[in-house]
Design an enzyme around this catalytic site. Structure first.
Site, PDB file in Angstrom:
ATOM      1  N   CYS A   1      -4.554   6.985  -4.272  1.00  0.00           N
ATOM      2  CA  CYS A   1      -4.437   5.231  -3.806  1.00  0.00           C
ATOM      3  C   CYS A   1      -2.242   5.703  -4.573  1.00  0.00           C
ATOM      4  CB  CYS A   1      -5.210   4.567  -4.783  1.00  0.00           C
ATOM      5  SG  CYS A   1      -4.338   3.003  -4.852  1.00  0.00           S
TER       6      CYS A   1
ATOM      7  N   CYS B   1       1.003  -0.727   0.490  1.00  0.00           N
ATOM      8  CA  CYS B   1       0.088   0.158  -0.163  1.00  0.00           C
ATOM      9  C   CYS B   1       0.952   1.401  -0.229  1.00  0.00           C
ATOM     10  CB  CYS B   1      -1.135  -0.404   1.036  1.00  0.00           C
ATOM     11  SG  CYS B   1      -2.174   1.234   1.168  1.00  0.00           S
TER      12      CYS B   1
HETATM   13  N1  LIG Z   1      -6.093  -1.808  -2.485  1.00  0.00           N
HETATM   14  C1  LIG Z   1      -4.795  -2.079  -3.131  1.00  0.00           C
HETATM   15  C2  LIG Z   1      -4.168  -2.058  -1.932  1.00  0.00           C
HETATM   16  C3  LIG Z   1      -3.661  -1.027  -0.863  1.00  0.00           C
HETATM   17  C4  LIG Z   1      -4.122   0.026  -2.692  1.00  0.00           C
HETATM   18  C5  LIG Z   1      -3.312   2.342  -1.838  1.00  0.00           C
HETATM   19  N2  LIG Z   1      -4.136   2.053  -0.921  1.00  0.00           N
HETATM   20  C6  LIG Z   1      -2.055   2.213  -1.422  1.00  0.00           C
HETATM   21  O1  LIG Z   1      -1.944   3.714  -0.991  1.00  0.00           O
HETATM   22  O2  LIG Z   1      -1.375   1.892  -2.420  1.00  0.00           O
HETATM   23  C7  LIG Z   1      -4.904  -3.268  -3.324  1.00  0.00           C
HETATM   24  O3  LIG Z   1      -5.629  -4.600  -2.112  1.00  0.00           O
HETATM   25  O4  LIG Z   1      -4.412  -4.080  -4.146  1.00  0.00           O
END
Ligand SMILES: N[C@H](CCC[C@H](N)C(=O)O)C(=O)O
Length: 272
Positions: A209, A74
């Site tokens: 994200c 993340c």
């Molecule tokens: N939900 C994403 C992981 C967290 C991504 C996001 N919160 C970031 O800051 O990279 C997944 O399961 O592929």
């Protein structure tokens, strides 16, 4: 069981953070989902847990989406994790921090209010794939920036139904079983983009994200020629930056920078 936690936000992507370096905590997915629940818990897009990896003699960051499922990386979470970890490691004030993640080693640097992290070298992108959606064929670009992302260029991100189209792309059979996060990208200038993301495991749009911002910037370079660094406007109204170098047909020295802020600390009772 009482959980001591810190709540943090990385440009609006928010997290519950817990120090479990002593290994006493064993949380089930349903307990993690309850901690992240915005009505019955603390409320967050995901949870970050600090562990000690005895084999590697390093601290490991474990990341769980708000549905309780673990994911390999993340980006915004890693930036918040570094900010959370630093005061727990006396004598490290201001120095870069290195920790393990499911997608490899991450190095974090502190730049005032912002934290910059090294991102893993992305797997080579699969550009210009045509997929079938209920609105007809759509061109998508797939890239893995620690977790899988589908990047779609649009004329105006404000006009996209991210929940509906994002959900459809996230569950496309073409990318099963792991699926992918869906990023909608509008080129705003020669080195600027705006991104909205539907996140896997949150199963909805998040305000930012990190791996999605990184995926979008790298694909904007490959498909639209944007140079490093790329400035990225996210749904919260904050901006992140992504830098990179080319290496063959891929990338190296990819970094993600942006705000990582503590919101509050507390404790919550979780049923055994
Ligand atoms: N939900 C994403 C992981 C967290 C991504 C996001 N919160 C970031 O800051 O990279 C997944 O399961 O592929």
């Amino acid at each position: 069981m009482k959980i001591q936690f810190t709540k943090m936000t990385g440009a609006g992507n928010d997290f519950v953070l817990v120090d479990n370096r002593d290994g006493r905590l064993r949380l089930r997915p349903d307990q993690i989902a309850r901690l992240c629940d915005r009505h019955f818990g603390i409320g967050a897009d995901g949870m970050l847990v600090a562990e000690t990896d005895a084999k590697e003699d390093r601290i490991r960051m474990r990341y769980y989406n708000s549905d309780g499922g673990e994911a390999s990386l993340c980006g915004n979470g890693a930036r918040c994790f570094a900010r959370f970890l630093q005061p727990l490691l006396p004598g490290s004030e201001g120095d870069p921090l290195i920790f393990l993640t499911g997608a490899g080693i991450v190095k974090a640097s502190f730049l005032g209010e912002e934290v910059s992290i090294s991102m893993p070298d992305p797997e080579s992108a699969r550009l210009r794939r045509l997929v079938t959606t209920r609105h007809g064929p759509l061109e998508v670009h797939w890239i893995h920036t620690g977790v899988p992302h589908l990047v779609v260029f649009v004329r105006d991100v404000e006009r996209i139904d991210v929940e509906e189209l994002g959900r459809e792309l996230r569950w496309l059979p073409d990318f099963a079983p792991e699926g992918a996060n869906a990023d909608f990208v509008e080129v705003k200038g020669p080195d600027r983009i705006a991104v909205r993301t539907y996140e896997r495991g949150v199963e909805g749009e998040t305000l930012a994200c990190g791996t999605g911002v990184t995926a979008s910037a790298l694909v904007a370079h490959l498909a639209k020629g944007l140079p490093s660094p790329v400035s990225v406007l996210v749904r919260s109204g904050e901006s992140l930056r992504v830098g990179f170098e080319r290496a063959g047909d891929g990338f190296r020295r990819v970094w993600l920078q942006g705000p990582a802020t503590k919101v509050f600390t507390g404790e919550m009772e979780v049923s055994e």
